[in-house]
Design a protein around this motif. Structure first.
Motif, short mmCIF file in Angstrom:
data_model
loop_
_atom_site.label_atom_id
_atom_site.label_comp_id
_atom_site.label_asym_id
_atom_site.label_seq_id
_atom_site.Cartn_x
_atom_site.Cartn_y
_atom_site.Cartn_z
N CYS A 28 0.83 -1.21 0.00
CA CYS A 28 0.00 0.00 0.00
C CYS A 28 0.86 1.26 0.00
CB CYS A 28 -0.94 -0.01 1.21
SG CYS A 28 -2.26 -1.23 1.10
N THR A 29 2.00 1.21 0.68
CA THR A 29 2.91 2.36 0.66
C THR A 29 3.46 2.59 -0.74
OG1 THR A 29 3.55 1.94 2.97
CG2 THR A 29 5.00 3.36 1.67
N ALA A 32 0.68 4.01 -2.84
CA ALA A 32 0.47 5.41 -2.47
C ALA A 32 1.60 6.29 -2.96
CB ALA A 32 0.34 5.52 -0.94
N VAL A 88 -4.03 3.16 1.48
CA VAL A 88 -3.48 4.04 0.44
C VAL A 88 -3.92 5.48 0.67
CG1 VAL A 88 -3.55 4.60 -2.02
CG2 VAL A 88 -3.21 2.23 -1.30
N LEU A 92 -1.28 8.97 1.66
CA LEU A 92 -1.04 9.98 0.63
C LEU A 92 -0.43 11.28 1.17
CD1 LEU A 92 -4.14 9.68 -1.74
CD2 LEU A 92 -1.76 9.08 -2.23
#
Length: 215
Positions: A28-29, A32, A88, A92
């Protein structure tokens, strides 16, 4: 049963949960980061655009985790999809903000010099500006990762993967034989994983950022 015996007896399950937790946070990092860098590149030259992008990302971060999950579950259902979208969105802000700051901090004379030797605008962006902004972007990813390690625990509410299920099971079964062991194991496991990932970022920084830029 003490906590060491609890961990030993359930090592296979706990190690799988830890792996899924780290995998969800890292993926997810990265996702993002791709989205956040693209947003930063699109708006960093515009004060209004930069302020708007940062404000929107900040607004998302102010939404409580349970509330955001509650909004996403009716749309995406329980499971990984809801977890990924939530993580995500929360990741951000530091990435978008640091991308804007990093790109905005590049000396215009350096960009002009690159253009002077025949580089295209895209070439200047990818080969000069983004490389100089990389330490700031990496710092944003580092902050985002640490945030997501904790938020991923709450994502267990939406049946997300990871050690959050251990924490929630312990809290929901408070008073039972192993409820405290479950809660402590999940919590301490997340802390240890967060420290390990932070060490990975330190290593990445040393490998990808020159000493001159670090200094």
């Amino acid at each position: 049963m003490n906590i060491l015996e609890y961990v030993s007896d359930r090592w296979d399950r706990l190690s799988l949960q830890a792996l899924l937790h780290v995998s969800a946070v890292v993926q997810c990092t990265i996702l993002a980061a791709v989205i956040g860098v693209l947003i930063g590149v699109a708006v960093y030259r515009s004060p209004v655009g930069s302020a708007l992008a940062t404000a929107l990302a900040s607004t998302i971060l102010t939404v409580p985790s349970f509330a955001l999950l509650g909004l996403l579950i009716p749309v995406l259902g329980l499971g990984a999809d809801t977890t990924v979208v939530a993580l995500v969105l929360y990741a951000l802000l530091p990435i978008v903000r640091n991308t804007i700051v990093g790109l905005g901090g590049v000396d215009p004379a350096i960009s002009d010099a690159a253009k002077g030797i025949g580089m295209s605008r895209f070439g200047v962006l990818t080969r000069v500006e983004l490389r100089l902004a990389w330490p700031a972007i990496l710092a944003g990813m580092r902050v985002a990762t640490q945030m997501l390690m904790g938020i991923a625990v709450i994502a267990a509410y939406a049946k997300g993967p990871g050690l959050g299920s251990e924490v929630f099971s312990g809290l929901s079964n408070a008073g039972s034989a192993n409820s405290l062991n479950q809660a402590i194991t999940g919590t301490v496991g997340v802390v240890i994983l967060a420290l390990l990932l932070d060490g990975v970022y330190v290593l990445i920084n040393r490998l990808t950022v020159s000493r001159g830029v670090r200094g």
